[in-house]
Design a protein around this motif. Structure first.
Motif, PDB file in Angstrom:
ATOM      1  N   UNK A  31    -121.602-157.844 -10.424  1.00 19.70           N
ATOM      2  CA  UNK A  31    -122.658-156.837 -10.568  1.00 19.70           C
ATOM      3  C   UNK A  31    -122.056-155.489 -10.972  1.00 19.70           C
ATOM      4  N   UNK A  32    -120.947-155.098 -10.355  1.00 19.06           N
ATOM      5  CA  UNK A  32    -120.305-153.828 -10.721  1.00 19.06           C
ATOM      6  C   UNK A  32    -119.700-153.904 -12.125  1.00 19.06           C
ATOM      7  N   UNK A  33    -119.167-155.061 -12.489  1.00 18.19           N
ATOM      8  CA  UNK A  33    -118.634-155.201 -13.845  1.00 18.19           C
ATOM      9  C   UNK A  33    -119.756-155.021 -14.866  1.00 18.19           C
ATOM     10  N   UNK A  34    -120.888-155.631 -14.618  1.00 23.61           N
ATOM     11  CA  UNK A  34    -122.014-155.480 -15.545  1.00 23.61           C
ATOM     12  C   UNK A  34    -122.571-154.052 -15.533  1.00 23.61           C
ATOM     13  N   UNK A  35    -122.656-153.465 -14.332  1.00 20.80           N
ATOM     14  CA  UNK A  35    -123.222-152.130 -14.177  1.00 20.80           C
ATOM     15  C   UNK A  35    -122.398-151.071 -14.890  1.00 20.80           C
ATOM     16  N   UNK A  36    -121.074-151.207 -14.834  1.00 24.96           N
ATOM     17  CA  UNK A  36    -120.200-150.195 -15.430  1.00 24.96           C
ATOM     18  C   UNK A  36    -119.803-150.522 -16.865  1.00 24.96           C
ATOM     19  N   UNK A  37    -119.887-151.794 -17.235  1.00 25.05           N
ATOM     20  CA  UNK A  37    -119.396-152.200 -18.549  1.00 25.05           C
ATOM     21  C   UNK A  37    -117.883-152.275 -18.572  1.00 25.05           C
ATOM     22  N   UNK A  76    -130.878-139.823 -19.917  1.00 28.18           N
ATOM     23  CA  UNK A  76    -130.578-139.370 -21.274  1.00 28.18           C
ATOM     24  C   UNK A  76    -129.402-140.151 -21.856  1.00 28.18           C
ATOM     25  N   UNK A  77    -128.251-140.133 -21.153  1.00 29.27           N
ATOM     26  CA  UNK A  77    -127.040-140.764 -21.703  1.00 29.27           C
ATOM     27  C   UNK A  77    -126.709-142.111 -21.058  1.00 29.27           C
ATOM     28  N   UNK A  78    -127.362-142.453 -19.942  1.00 29.90           N
ATOM     29  CA  UNK A  78    -127.163-143.750 -19.308  1.00 29.90           C
ATOM     30  C   UNK A  78    -126.011-143.845 -18.332  1.00 29.90           C
ATOM     31  N   UNK A  79    -125.303-142.750 -18.087  1.00 31.28           N
ATOM     32  CA  UNK A  79    -124.177-142.781 -17.159  1.00 31.28           C
ATOM     33  C   UNK A  79    -124.635-143.151 -15.757  1.00 31.28           C
ATOM     34  N   UNK A  80    -123.948-144.117 -15.134  1.00 29.24           N
ATOM     35  CA  UNK A  80    -124.180-144.497 -13.743  1.00 29.24           C
ATOM     36  C   UNK A  80    -123.330-143.556 -12.901  1.00 29.24           C
ATOM     37  N   UNK A  81    -123.945-142.580 -12.248  1.00 26.79           N
ATOM     38  CA  UNK A  81    -123.187-141.502 -11.610  1.00 26.79           C
ATOM     39  C   UNK A  81    -122.897-141.718 -10.133  1.00 26.79           C
ATOM     40  N   UNK A  82    -123.904-142.147  -9.358  1.00 23.44           N
ATOM     41  CA  UNK A  82    -123.671-142.294  -7.920  1.00 23.44           C
ATOM     42  C   UNK A  82    -124.696-143.256  -7.325  1.00 23.44           C
ATOM     43  N   UNK A  83    -124.424-143.665  -6.072  1.00 24.38           N
ATOM     44  CA  UNK A  83    -125.386-144.495  -5.354  1.00 24.38           C
ATOM     45  C   UNK A  83    -125.296-144.249  -3.857  1.00 24.38           C
ATOM     46  N   UNK A  84    -126.381-144.611  -3.176  1.00 23.16           N
ATOM     47  CA  UNK A  84    -126.423-144.561  -1.723  1.00 23.16           C
ATOM     48  C   UNK A  84    -126.843-145.940  -1.223  1.00 23.16           C
ATOM     49  N   UNK A  85    -126.527-146.207   0.032  1.00 23.67           N
ATOM     50  CA  UNK A  85    -126.981-147.439   0.661  1.00 23.67           C
ATOM     51  C   UNK A  85    -128.234-147.120   1.455  1.00 23.67           C
ATOM     52  N   UNK A  86    -129.284-147.899   1.272  1.00 25.37           N
ATOM     53  CA  UNK A  86    -130.543-147.687   1.976  1.00 25.37           C
ATOM     54  C   UNK A  86    -130.270-147.753   3.477  1.00 25.37           C
ATOM     55  N   UNK A  87    -130.746-146.731   4.186  1.00 21.68           N
ATOM     56  CA  UNK A  87    -130.516-146.648   5.625  1.00 21.68           C
ATOM     57  C   UNK A  87    -129.261-145.883   5.992  1.00 21.68           C
ATOM     58  N   UNK A  88    -128.464-145.524   5.003  1.00 20.88           N
ATOM     59  CA  UNK A  88    -127.212-144.783   5.236  1.00 20.88           C
ATOM     60  C   UNK A  88    -127.135-143.591   4.286  1.00 20.88           C
TER      61      UNK A  88
END
Length: 134
Positions: A31-37, A76-88
């Motif tokens: 999933x991370x490989x696909x998400x980041x390319x 705009x540019x599609x950069x995946x910048x950050x994420x949070x975990x639901x509940x945290x």
């Protein structure tokens, strides 16, 4: 307290974090490989507070162990910048490359090592987990 700013390619979406990262790691899951390319994701975890500026598109993904992660992308540019975990929501994981800092601390943890491409070499002393240790 030192602050760091990470931004997307076009600069529309930014996140400011404070202090040293709680941890820096790489994830080799598909999933991370696909998400980041890329062949892995490099992430740095920071504690709240953090400040986001700009508009983000969100994508919710459920991990192998059932945790839900809310990823934020620049619309705009599609950069995946950050994420949070639901509940945290008291912590945030930021894409290391988005800081644009070649001196950023190296990863100390590697997860989903079972999916690591054989030519990817980890820094000395990196703790590798076959899957997610949580």
């Amino acid at each position: 307290m030192e602050s760091r700013i990470a931004s997307c390619c076009c600069g529309q979406l930014r996140i400011e974090v404070h202090g040293e990262p709680r941890g820096v790691g790489v994830c080799h899951c598909l999933a991370c490989q696909r998400r980041t390319g890329s062949v892995f994701a490099a992430l740095a975890g920071f504690s709240a507070p953090y400040k986001v500026s700009g508009v983000a598109t969100e994508y919710l993904r459920t991990g192998d162990l059932g945790a839900q992660f809310l990823f934020r992308f620049c619309p705009v540019c599609g950069t995946n910048l950050f994420h949070t975990e639901v509940g945290h929501e008291g912590s945030v994981s930021v894409a290391v490359g988005a800081f644009g800092d070649p001196q950023f601390p190296a990863p100390t943890v590697s997860v989903y090592d079972c999916r690591r491409h054989p030519w990817v070499q980890l820094p000395p002393g990196t703790t590798a987990y076959d899957k997610d240790p949580d």
